[in-house]
Scaffold this active site. Structure first.
Site, PDB file in Angstrom:
ATOM      1  N   MET A 121       0.877  -1.164   0.000  1.00  0.00           N
ATOM      2  CA  MET A 121       0.000   0.000   0.000  1.00  0.00           C
ATOM      3  C   MET A 121       0.915   1.215   0.000  1.00  0.00           C
ATOM      4  SD  MET A 121      -3.241   1.051   2.418  1.00  0.00           S
ATOM      5  CE  MET A 121      -2.358   1.480   3.916  1.00  0.00           C
ATOM      6  N   SER A 122       0.825   2.012  -1.042  1.00  0.00           N
ATOM      7  CA  SER A 122       1.760   3.117  -1.226  1.00  0.00           C
ATOM      8  C   SER A 122       1.632   4.138  -0.107  1.00  0.00           C
ATOM      9  CB  SER A 122       1.514   3.801  -2.573  1.00  0.00           C
ATOM     10  OG  SER A 122       1.696   2.904  -3.636  1.00  0.00           O
TER      11      SER A 122
END
Length: 401
Positions: free
Chosen positions: A76-77
């Site tokens: 998840m950036s």
């Protein structure tokens, strides 16, 4: 952000509000629409195994899946980067948006931006990632988002044309499918890797070509499947490696390793060192034989290689020599001066070319947004434009102003 000491008692909504304020303070969020989306989506529900202070940290990624070697292949950036890219995309209510690379959270943010009248499709090549994204989206109440299991290289033609296509993995190229599935007034936001350096580029159509509207520093896990990069990498010695994606660059690992054992020579440009991300892009596209030099902290601490190589530094290489950027304090140049470290019998000649580029950038292009990046689809011609890099599906050409 508030101290972690009270992480066990603070509610997620408080963490989320703090995150939004911090993103606005850092100018990652500049519009009310994007601010409202980040304030609405419960980020922690897309990272159920992470502590709240990690889930809501501006600059930390949350690992989702690793490969057999323990390397992240899906994360998840970081919230900061997601905000920057959504601002680049300029998504309006009612739009049709394709996301390439699924995680769930970013698709939920996009759903908030397009509203109930819009359409969001997110595609990923990995069934585990798609299933996880679907579960998180449903749990958080974003059942309108369509999830697709497929290779993102092909896009999702069934929903085309799209007003926006947002790519959330590092792409080495821009396949024809992304361009053909983009509406006439559409925008493609893609972390494009060119000569080892990645920028999130907002591309608009310009006839048959794509031209950059903005670009920002970005770091993503690489694309899988047909769109995977074809980089050449070599370990010179323990803790020192070089890489390049340019087939024209000579790559003799044994000779380059021997060069590191020769006397280290430093050359100074007399030019200011500033805005390292802009300088890195300029060097990567203008060096005649570019690669990236990487070194571990242990190697840097030993004094063999400069600290600039910790995250990768643009290097100029020949068959048996290498030169790369460094810096030193110098108040006469505004605080720091850029310079070059060179090794090997051709080191001085390489340093001379490198120094000319450092001086040119400092004199003519030392500001943000000085580059215009253009993607020219189709086979590369025999006479490439200056500062251009051929890809499988086209040519990336960059000019500075």
């Amino acid at each position: 952000m508030t101290s972690n000491d009270d992480s066990t008692v603070r509610e997620p909504a408080v963490w989320r509000a703090d995150m939004v304020r911090a993103l606005r303070d850092q100018d990652a969020i500049v519009s009310e629409r994007v601010s409202a989306a980040f304030a609405s989506v419960p980020r922690h529900r897309f990272a159920p195994d992470a502590p709240l202070e990690v889930a809501y940290d501006l600059h930390r990624t949350v690992p989702v899946k690793k490969d057999e070697h323990g390397q992240d292949i899906s994360v998840m950036s970081a919230a900061h980067l997601q905000a920057v890219m959504l601002e680049q995309a300029d998504i309006a209510p009612g739009m049709k948006v394709l996301e390439i690379g699924s995680g769930g959270y970013n698709a939920a943010l996009i759903q908030e931006l397009v509203g109930n009248e819009g359409m969001v499709t997110t595609v990923d090549i990995d069934r585990d990632i798609v299933d996880r994204a679907r579960q998180c989206l449903d749990h958080a109440g974003y059942d309108l988002v369509k999830t697709v299991l497929s290779d993102g290289e092909a896009g999702v033609p069934g929903g085309a044309p799209y007003d926006r296509i947002i790519v959330t993995v590092a792409a080495w190229d821009i396949p024809p499918s992304w361009i053909s599935q983009l509406g006439e007034a559409g925008r493609l936001v893609v972390p494009l890797t060119v000569r080892g350096t990645t920028r999130s580029i907002a591309f608009d159509r310009d006839g048959e070509d794509l031209v950059s509207r903005s670009y920002r520093l970005a770091r993503f896990v690489p694309m899988q499947g047909e769109g995977a990069s074809k980089e050449r990498k070599a370990l010179l010695r323990e803790g020192v490696a070089v890489q390049t994606d340019d087939a024209r660059v000579p790559f003799h690992a044994k000779a380059l390793n021997s060069a590191l054992d020769t006397a280290r020579r430093e050359f100074w440009s007399g030019a200011a060192y500033d805005l390292p991300d802009e300088l890195e892009l300029y060097l990567s596209l203008n060096l005649s034989s570019p690669a990236r030099l990487h070194a571990s902290k242990d190697v840097v601490d030993s004094g063999l290689v400069e600290a600039s190589a910790l995250l990768g530094v643009p290097a100029l290489i020949s068959e048996d020599s290498i030169a790369y950027r460094t810096r030193r304090e110098n108040e006469d140049t505004g605080g720091f001066e850029s310079g070059v470290v060179a090794h090997g019998p051709q080191g001085e000649a390489l340093a001379d070319e490198y120094l000319k580029l450092l001086r040119c950038w400092a004199q003519n292009h030392r500001r943000r947004g000085a580059a215009t990046i253009r993607f020219l689809p189709g086979p590369a011609s025999s006479s490439l434009p200056e500062n251009s890099v051929p890809k499988r599906h086209g040519v990336v050409a960059v000019s500075w102003h």
